[in-house]
Design a protein around this motif. Structure first.
Motif, short mmCIF file in Angstrom:
data_model
loop_
_atom_site.label_atom_id
_atom_site.label_comp_id
_atom_site.label_asym_id
_atom_site.label_seq_id
_atom_site.Cartn_x
_atom_site.Cartn_y
_atom_site.Cartn_z
N ALA A 1 0.82 -1.22 0.00
CA ALA A 1 0.00 0.00 0.00
C ALA A 1 0.85 1.27 0.00
O ALA A 1 0.66 2.15 0.83
CB ALA A 1 -0.94 0.00 1.21
N PRO A 2 1.80 1.38 -0.94
CA PRO A 2 2.66 2.56 -0.94
C PRO A 2 1.95 3.79 -1.49
O PRO A 2 1.36 3.73 -2.58
CB PRO A 2 3.80 2.14 -1.87
N PRO A 3 1.97 4.90 -0.78
CA PRO A 3 1.40 6.13 -1.34
C PRO A 3 2.32 6.68 -2.43
O PRO A 3 3.48 7.01 -2.17
CB PRO A 3 1.31 7.07 -0.13
N THR A 4 1.82 6.76 -3.64
CA THR A 4 2.60 7.25 -4.77
C THR A 4 1.81 8.32 -5.50
O THR A 4 0.61 8.45 -5.34
CB THR A 4 2.93 6.10 -5.75
N ASN A 5 2.53 9.09 -6.29
CA ASN A 5 1.93 10.19 -7.07
C ASN A 5 1.29 11.26 -6.20
O ASN A 5 0.47 12.05 -6.67
CB ASN A 5 0.91 9.65 -8.08
N LEU A 6 1.68 11.30 -4.92
CA LEU A 6 1.11 12.32 -4.05
C LEU A 6 1.57 13.72 -4.42
O LEU A 6 0.88 14.71 -4.13
CB LEU A 6 1.49 12.03 -2.59
N GLU A 7 2.72 13.82 -5.09
CA GLU A 7 3.17 15.13 -5.55
C GLU A 7 2.24 15.69 -6.61
O GLU A 7 2.25 16.91 -6.87
CB GLU A 7 4.60 15.05 -6.07
N GLN A 8 1.41 14.81 -7.22
CA GLN A 8 0.39 15.26 -8.15
C GLN A 8 -0.92 15.60 -7.46
O GLN A 8 -1.72 16.38 -7.98
CB GLN A 8 0.13 14.17 -9.20
N VAL A 9 -1.14 14.99 -6.30
CA VAL A 9 -2.41 15.16 -5.58
C VAL A 9 -2.37 16.34 -4.61
O VAL A 9 -3.27 17.19 -4.61
CB VAL A 9 -2.75 13.86 -4.81
N PHE A 10 -1.33 16.40 -3.79
CA PHE A 10 -1.28 17.41 -2.72
C PHE A 10 -1.36 18.85 -3.22
O PHE A 10 -1.95 19.70 -2.55
CB PHE A 10 -0.03 17.22 -1.87
N PRO A 11 -0.76 19.19 -4.38
CA PRO A 11 -0.84 20.60 -4.81
C PRO A 11 -2.26 21.11 -5.04
O PRO A 11 -2.48 22.32 -5.10
CB PRO A 11 -0.03 20.61 -6.12
N PHE A 12 -3.23 20.21 -5.16
CA PHE A 12 -4.62 20.63 -5.32
C PHE A 12 -5.29 20.91 -3.98
O PHE A 12 -6.45 21.35 -3.94
CB PHE A 12 -5.42 19.56 -6.07
N ALA A 13 -4.57 20.68 -2.87
CA ALA A 13 -5.19 20.74 -1.55
C ALA A 13 -5.26 22.16 -1.00
O ALA A 13 -4.90 22.42 0.14
CB ALA A 13 -4.42 19.85 -0.58
N GLY A 14 -5.71 23.10 -1.79
CA GLY A 14 -5.86 24.46 -1.33
C GLY A 14 -7.20 24.69 -0.65
O GLY A 14 -7.97 23.76 -0.43
N PRO A 15 -7.50 25.92 -0.30
CA PRO A 15 -8.74 26.24 0.40
C PRO A 15 -9.97 25.71 -0.33
O PRO A 15 -10.08 25.84 -1.55
CB PRO A 15 -8.73 27.78 0.45
N GLY A 16 -10.87 25.09 0.43
CA GLY A 16 -12.13 24.63 -0.11
C GLY A 16 -12.12 23.25 -0.74
O GLY A 16 -13.17 22.75 -1.15
N VAL A 17 -10.96 22.61 -0.81
CA VAL A 17 -10.87 21.30 -1.46
C VAL A 17 -11.31 20.21 -0.48
O VAL A 17 -10.83 20.16 0.65
CB VAL A 17 -9.43 21.03 -1.95
N PRO A 18 -12.20 19.30 -0.90
CA PRO A 18 -12.65 18.21 -0.02
C PRO A 18 -11.69 17.03 -0.06
O PRO A 18 -10.69 17.05 -0.79
CB PRO A 18 -14.01 17.83 -0.62
N ASN A 19 -12.00 15.99 0.71
CA ASN A 19 -11.14 14.81 0.81
C ASN A 19 -11.40 13.75 -0.25
O ASN A 19 -10.68 12.75 -0.31
CB ASN A 19 -11.26 14.18 2.20
N PHE A 20 -12.43 13.93 -1.07
CA PHE A 20 -12.73 13.02 -2.18
C PHE A 20 -12.85 11.56 -1.71
O PHE A 20 -12.53 10.64 -2.46
CB PHE A 20 -11.66 13.12 -3.27
N GLY A 21 -13.25 11.35 -0.48
CA GLY A 21 -13.45 9.99 0.02
C GLY A 21 -12.19 9.26 0.42
O GLY A 21 -12.25 8.07 0.74
N VAL A 22 -11.04 9.94 0.42
CA VAL A 22 -9.79 9.30 0.82
C VAL A 22 -9.65 9.40 2.34
O VAL A 22 -9.55 10.49 2.90
CB VAL A 22 -8.58 9.97 0.14
N ALA A 23 -9.66 8.26 3.01
CA ALA A 23 -9.60 8.25 4.47
C ALA A 23 -8.27 8.81 4.96
O ALA A 23 -7.20 8.41 4.49
CB ALA A 23 -9.79 6.82 4.98
N GLY A 24 -8.34 9.75 5.89
CA GLY A 24 -7.13 10.29 6.51
C GLY A 24 -6.37 11.29 5.68
O GLY A 24 -5.26 11.69 6.05
N LEU A 25 -6.94 11.76 4.56
CA LEU A 25 -6.19 12.65 3.69
C LEU A 25 -5.78 13.93 4.40
O LEU A 25 -4.66 14.43 4.21
CB LEU A 25 -7.02 12.98 2.45
N THR A 26 -6.66 14.48 5.24
CA THR A 26 -6.32 15.71 5.96
C THR A 26 -5.11 15.48 6.87
O THR A 26 -4.18 16.29 6.89
CB THR A 26 -7.52 16.19 6.80
#
Length: 364
Positions: free
Chosen positions: A198-223
């Protein structure tokens, strides 16, 4: 068992003035493990404090546990599984070598012991040792995993130079980085391969979208995982001024994250969405995040086994399938195993027999 007497001291952070001076993997202190961190299948267990290096090669201290199976030492020494743990927090006092880790991870390591492997398990630099934990800094974690093998062998010469890395989640990410650098970073060891679960990969593509107002999209523990990454990146790259990008609530939680373990951080976050951590967009952090957490897709010179649970809500299967596609496009050889009923933690038990069969073949 032979414990190298010259390294024996009371376990815990060293008190002398310049403890990081010395070669990576050299032991600063070693002592008996607390019963809370012991594994039932271990004949002996020790906590070590050892030297390692950060992302850029600067000296750091890390700690970890060494577990030895029962029975006579094999002629070539105990083959070694260097285990990289999943997310347990950033605060001192959360380190598994002191307080024990997740029960399922303990059971997983215990199964390797009962199969005749010694297990060494880093805490990662900054978790129970000076400085901050560089959460998801893959290069730093990889160094710590490799140097844990060096330290284990320095403390207990019965450990073989033949070794593999295994890890879950944060540790699965660390295992991939370890696999990428192991032979060049420690050519004196005999690295044989990796098990990355279960390696977290491609997070450098995901995290930059985490600005104000962005939800968790159903990913547990993303915050929580985004928060931990921002805390680590803030320490590694003070020039980025990460605190100025956080909301007041984000800064409050960032401070809390360095004081308590992951369960309490998660409780305090509650249903908070990832976008609530930030006061402004962070899309400009993409290059820094790529350097900090990005996982290589080529350059692996030993076998890599990737295990993924199909019902994992923490590291969703599509992310791992995307990474597998990237590996294939880079002509990297790997073995992907999917487990239809396994969730994020359940992949440990679901994958063990497959992993053991592969690892047995690699170290024989």
């Amino acid at each position: 068992m032979v414990l190298v007497a010259m390294t024996v001291a009371v376990a815990g952070p060293p008190a002398h003035a310049d403890p990081v001076t010395g070669p990576p993997g050299s032991v600063v202190e070693v002592g008996q493990l607390d019963p809370a961190a012991m594994l039932p299948g271990a004949a002996e267990g020790y906590r070590v404090v050892y030297r390692t290096t950060d992302h850029h090669g600067a000296g750091r201290l890390s700690s970890g546990a060494v577990y030895v199976p029962p029975g006579p030492v094999p002629d070539r020494g105990w083959p070694v599984v260097s285990y990289a743990h999943g997310t347990i927090g950033l605060a001192d006092g959360c380190e598994p070598s002191t307080v024990g880790g997740l029960a399922e991870e303990g059971a997983y390591m215990d199964r390797w012991l009962r199969r005749g492997y010694a297990v060494v398990a880093t805490d990662y630099a900054g978790l129970g040792t000076p400085g901050e934990l560089a959460y998801l800094d893959g290069v730093a974690a990889g160094h710590g995993v490799v140097d844990m093998v060096r330290a284990g062998r320095a403390a207990m010469p019965e450990l073989s130079p033949r070794w593999v890395v295994a890890g879950l989640s944060q540790g699965g990410h660390a295992a991939l980085h370890t696999a990428h650098l192991a032979t060049s970073y420690a050519p004196e060891l005999d690295y044989r391969g990796a098990v990355s679960l279960a390696p977290p990969t491609n997070l450098e593509q995901v995290f930059p979208f985490a600005g104000p107002g962005v939800p968790n999209f159903g990913v547990a523990g993303l915050t929580k995982f985004t928060l931990f990454t921002m805390v680590g990146l803030a320490d590694a790259r003070p020039d980025l001024d990460i605190p100025s990008r956080l909301s007041p609530r984000g800064r409050e939680l960032a401070t809390l994250a360095t004081q308590v373990c992951t369960v309490e951080v998660g409780r305090r976050i509650g249903k908070m969405q990832v976008g609530e951590l930030f006061s402004r967009p962070i899309d400009d952090l993409r290059p820094a995040l790529a350097d900090y957490i990005g996982v290589p897709t080529f350059g692996y010179d030993r076998p890599v086994l990737i295990g993924q649970g199909a019902v994992d809500l923490v590291v969703p299967m599509p992310l791992t399938l995307l990474f597998a596609q990237q590996l294939a496009s880079a002509n990297t050889r790997f073995d992907l195993r999917l487990y239809p009923s396994a969730d994020h933690i359940g992949v440990l038990a679901a994958s063990f027999d497959d992993a053991a069969a592969v690892v047995d073949g690699l170290v024989s």
